[in-house]
Motif scaffolding. Structure first.
Motif, PDB file in Angstrom:
ATOM      1  N   ARG A 170       0.577   1.565  -1.110  1.00  0.00           N
ATOM      2  CA  ARG A 170       0.380   0.115  -1.075  1.00  0.00           C
ATOM      3  C   ARG A 170       1.385  -0.514  -2.028  1.00  0.00           C
ATOM      4  O   ARG A 170       1.614  -0.017  -3.136  1.00  0.00           O
ATOM      5  CB  ARG A 170      -1.050  -0.250  -1.504  1.00  0.00           C
ATOM      6  N   GLN A 171       1.980  -1.614  -1.565  1.00  0.00           N
ATOM      7  CA  GLN A 171       2.975  -2.308  -2.374  1.00  0.00           C
ATOM      8  C   GLN A 171       2.650  -3.785  -2.436  1.00  0.00           C
ATOM      9  O   GLN A 171       2.585  -4.454  -1.396  1.00  0.00           O
ATOM     10  CB  GLN A 171       4.378  -2.112  -1.795  1.00  0.00           C
ATOM     11  N   THR A 172       2.451  -4.299  -3.638  1.00  0.00           N
ATOM     12  CA  THR A 172       2.249  -5.730  -3.818  1.00  0.00           C
ATOM     13  C   THR A 172       3.573  -6.356  -4.221  1.00  0.00           C
ATOM     14  O   THR A 172       4.516  -5.677  -4.639  1.00  0.00           O
ATOM     15  CB  THR A 172       1.163  -6.008  -4.868  1.00  0.00           C
ATOM     16  N   LEU A 173       3.611  -7.662  -4.108  1.00  0.00           N
ATOM     17  CA  LEU A 173       4.857  -8.397  -4.287  1.00  0.00           C
ATOM     18  C   LEU A 173       5.467  -8.152  -5.664  1.00  0.00           C
ATOM     19  O   LEU A 173       4.803  -8.264  -6.682  1.00  0.00           O
ATOM     20  CB  LEU A 173       4.575  -9.895  -4.091  1.00  0.00           C
ATOM     21  N   GLY A 174       6.730  -7.767  -5.663  1.00  0.00           N
ATOM     22  CA  GLY A 174       7.443  -7.577  -6.911  1.00  0.00           C
ATOM     23  C   GLY A 174       7.180  -6.257  -7.609  1.00  0.00           C
ATOM     24  O   GLY A 174       7.678  -6.027  -8.717  1.00  0.00           O
ATOM     25  N   GLN A 175       6.412  -5.378  -6.970  1.00  0.00           N
ATOM     26  CA  GLN A 175       6.088  -4.093  -7.569  1.00  0.00           C
ATOM     27  C   GLN A 175       6.601  -2.950  -6.702  1.00  0.00           C
ATOM     28  O   GLN A 175       6.926  -3.136  -5.528  1.00  0.00           O
ATOM     29  CB  GLN A 175       4.574  -3.953  -7.737  1.00  0.00           C
ATOM     30  N   GLY A 176       6.654  -1.765  -7.292  1.00  0.00           N
ATOM     31  CA  GLY A 176       6.962  -0.591  -6.504  1.00  0.00           C
ATOM     32  C   GLY A 176       5.729  -0.107  -5.764  1.00  0.00           C
ATOM     33  O   GLY A 176       4.600  -0.472  -6.105  1.00  0.00           O
ATOM     34  N   PRO A 177       5.920   0.711  -4.741  1.00  0.00           N
ATOM     35  CA  PRO A 177       4.763   1.243  -4.009  1.00  0.00           C
ATOM     36  C   PRO A 177       3.875   2.097  -4.913  1.00  0.00           C
ATOM     37  O   PRO A 177       4.363   2.765  -5.827  1.00  0.00           O
ATOM     38  CB  PRO A 177       5.415   2.106  -2.924  1.00  0.00           C
ATOM     39  N   GLU A 178       2.572   2.062  -4.623  1.00  0.00           N
ATOM     40  CA  GLU A 178       1.609   2.883  -5.360  1.00  0.00           C
ATOM     41  C   GLU A 178       0.901   3.810  -4.375  1.00  0.00           C
ATOM     42  O   GLU A 178       0.463   3.373  -3.309  1.00  0.00           O
ATOM     43  CB  GLU A 178       0.598   2.003  -6.084  1.00  0.00           C
ATOM     44  N   PHE A 179       0.774   5.044  -4.763  1.00  0.00           N
ATOM     45  CA  PHE A 179       0.175   6.065  -3.913  1.00  0.00           C
ATOM     46  C   PHE A 179      -1.299   5.779  -3.654  1.00  0.00           C
ATOM     47  O   PHE A 179      -2.044   5.415  -4.567  1.00  0.00           O
ATOM     48  CB  PHE A 179       0.317   7.422  -4.609  1.00  0.00           C
ATOM     49  N   LEU A 180      -1.695   5.936  -2.386  1.00  0.00           N
ATOM     50  CA  LEU A 180      -3.107   5.794  -2.027  1.00  0.00           C
ATOM     51  C   LEU A 180      -3.739   7.139  -1.668  1.00  0.00           C
ATOM     52  O   LEU A 180      -4.774   7.518  -2.212  1.00  0.00           O
ATOM     53  CB  LEU A 180      -3.263   4.837  -0.831  1.00  0.00           C
ATOM     54  N   THR A 181      -3.103   7.849  -0.710  1.00  0.00           N
ATOM     55  CA  THR A 181      -3.691   9.098  -0.256  1.00  0.00           C
ATOM     56  C   THR A 181      -2.655   9.903   0.505  1.00  0.00           C
ATOM     57  O   THR A 181      -1.625   9.355   0.906  1.00  0.00           O
ATOM     58  CB  THR A 181      -4.921   8.843   0.637  1.00  0.00           C
ATOM     59  N   TYR A 182      -2.926  11.213   0.685  1.00  0.00           N
ATOM     60  CA  TYR A 182      -2.022  11.980   1.512  1.00  0.00           C
ATOM     61  C   TYR A 182      -2.760  13.076   2.275  1.00  0.00           C
ATOM     62  O   TYR A 182      -3.841  13.527   1.868  1.00  0.00           O
ATOM     63  CB  TYR A 182      -0.852  12.546   0.693  1.00  0.00           C
ATOM     64  N   PHE A 183      -2.177  13.443   3.400  1.00  0.00           N
ATOM     65  CA  PHE A 183      -2.712  14.468   4.288  1.00  0.00           C
ATOM     66  C   PHE A 183      -1.704  15.590   4.442  1.00  0.00           C
ATOM     67  O   PHE A 183      -0.496  15.358   4.515  1.00  0.00           O
ATOM     68  CB  PHE A 183      -2.966  13.899   5.693  1.00  0.00           C
ATOM     69  N   GLN A 184      -2.229  16.782   4.496  1.00  0.00           N
ATOM     70  CA  GLN A 184      -1.437  17.918   4.944  1.00  0.00           C
ATOM     71  C   GLN A 184      -2.096  18.382   6.238  1.00  0.00           C
ATOM     72  O   GLN A 184      -3.235  18.855   6.221  1.00  0.00           O
ATOM     73  CB  GLN A 184      -1.416  19.028   3.911  1.00  0.00           C
ATOM     74  N   GLU A 235     -10.830  -8.115   1.202  1.00  0.00           N
ATOM     75  CA  GLU A 235     -10.826  -9.100   0.115  1.00  0.00           C
ATOM     76  C   GLU A 235      -9.404  -9.625  -0.045  1.00  0.00           C
ATOM     77  O   GLU A 235      -8.437  -8.971   0.375  1.00  0.00           O
ATOM     78  CB  GLU A 235     -11.289  -8.435  -1.186  1.00  0.00           C
ATOM     79  N   GLN A 236      -9.268 -10.778  -0.689  1.00  0.00           N
ATOM     80  CA  GLN A 236      -7.935 -11.355  -0.854  1.00  0.00           C
ATOM     81  C   GLN A 236      -7.014 -10.415  -1.646  1.00  0.00           C
ATOM     82  O   GLN A 236      -5.812 -10.368  -1.418  1.00  0.00           O
ATOM     83  CB  GLN A 236      -8.030 -12.719  -1.522  1.00  0.00           C
ATOM     84  N   GLY A 237      -7.583  -9.657  -2.544  1.00  0.00           N
ATOM     85  CA  GLY A 237      -6.802  -8.708  -3.335  1.00  0.00           C
ATOM     86  C   GLY A 237      -6.239  -7.555  -2.527  1.00  0.00           C
ATOM     87  O   GLY A 237      -5.409  -6.800  -3.026  1.00  0.00           O
ATOM     88  N   ASP A 238      -6.695  -7.415  -1.291  1.00  0.00           N
ATOM     89  CA  ASP A 238      -6.150  -6.358  -0.427  1.00  0.00           C
ATOM     90  C   ASP A 238      -4.830  -6.768   0.198  1.00  0.00           C
ATOM     91  O   ASP A 238      -4.158  -5.933   0.815  1.00  0.00           O
ATOM     92  CB  ASP A 238      -7.147  -6.032   0.698  1.00  0.00           C
ATOM     93  N   SER A 239      -4.465  -8.032   0.066  1.00  0.00           N
ATOM     94  CA  SER A 239      -3.198  -8.500   0.623  1.00  0.00           C
ATOM     95  C   SER A 239      -2.050  -7.729  -0.006  1.00  0.00           C
ATOM     96  O   SER A 239      -1.897  -7.702  -1.235  1.00  0.00           O
ATOM     97  CB  SER A 239      -3.019  -9.996   0.368  1.00  0.00           C
ATOM     98  N   ALA A 240      -1.257  -7.084   0.827  1.00  0.00           N
ATOM     99  CA  ALA A 240      -0.184  -6.223   0.351  1.00  0.00           C
ATOM    100  C   ALA A 240       0.569  -5.685   1.551  1.00  0.00           C
ATOM    101  O   ALA A 240       0.184  -5.895   2.694  1.00  0.00           O
ATOM    102  CB  ALA A 240      -0.740  -5.046  -0.466  1.00  0.00           C
TER     103      ALA A 240
END
Lengths: 115, 113
Positions: free
Chosen positions: A36-50, A83-88
């Motif tokens: 997930r990446q919000t404005l002006g920030q680098g991407p942040e890891f959420l989850t991964y699958f193998q 929620e509004q905070g999910d905007s990204a």
């Protein structure tokens, strides 16, 4: 085009609604990641699958978030009761199983706006 | 959380000039990667440097890595207007099980014709 694809590219929703995003990785890649990446920030890891197994989840991934990769190919990310905070921007990436280098290939992202 | 910071946050140069971006990180790493992101789009992998490497070149890109200072720099030579984008460093670390990229905050580069 054999790159990572994501659908939809843009999603506008009202607060409280559920949304689902899809990611199709590069076909021979067995690892798939959500960021997930919000404005002006680098991407942040959420989850991964193998393959089909979800092996790691960030604490950023609240109970309202769920990700699946049922057949080890495409993946979906669902957000319930938005929620509004999910905007990204929600980015998907894939890679081959290389435990050392882990070069990831990113899709174009899905931009979510919660009103 | 972000791994570290990039410096400068924004950089504005003329075509033909060189652009240098710096990245600092916090933990021991296995490798460090640089990505480019055009406005509102996904990220494109540019170059990877391993922890036992000090310098790497790819076309007009030059990356250095100083593990003692936990820092890296990306140099773009002879910049072009098409280089206008945000640039992010990202680390892969044993601490995070090699599985995820931990990104910096990015440098926004503007190259004017």
């Amino acid at each position: 085009d054999t790159g990572v694809s994501q659908d939809p590219r843009h999603k506008i929703t009202k607060r409280g609604q559920n949304v689902t995003f899809r990611c199709d990785p590069i076909s021979e890649h067995n690892r798939l990641y959500w960021y997930r990446q919000t404005l002006g920030q680098g991407p942040e890891f959420l989850t991964y699958f193998q393959n089909e197994a979800q092996l790691e989840k960030s604490r950023l991934l609240s109970d309202r978030f769920s990700a699946e990769r049922p057949k080890g190919s495409f993946s979906t990310l669902e957000i319930q009761r938005t929620e509004q905070g999910d905007s990204a921007m929600y980015l998907c990436a894939s890679s081959v199983m290389d435990s050392v280098n882990n070069e990831q290939f990113f899709g174009p992202g899905t931009r979510l706006t919660v009103l | 959380s972000q791994q570290g910071e990039e410096d400068p946050q924004a950089l504005s140069i003329q075509e033909g000039e060189n652009a240098t971006m710096n990245c600092s990180y916090k933990t021991s790493i296995n490798n460090l990667q640089w990505y480019r992101q055009n406005s509102g789009r996904g990220l494109v992998h540019l170059i990877l440097i391993r922890s036992n490497e000090r310098e790497k070149h790819s076309g007009r890109l030059r990356v250095t890595l100083d593990t003692s200072k936990k820092s890296s720099s990306l140099l773009i030579t002879a910049s072009r207007a098409a280089d206008t984008a945000s640039y992010f460093c990202a680390t892969v670390s044993m601490n995070t099980g090699f599985q995820k990229l931990v990104f910096g905050t990015g440098t926004r580069l503007l190259v004017s014709p």
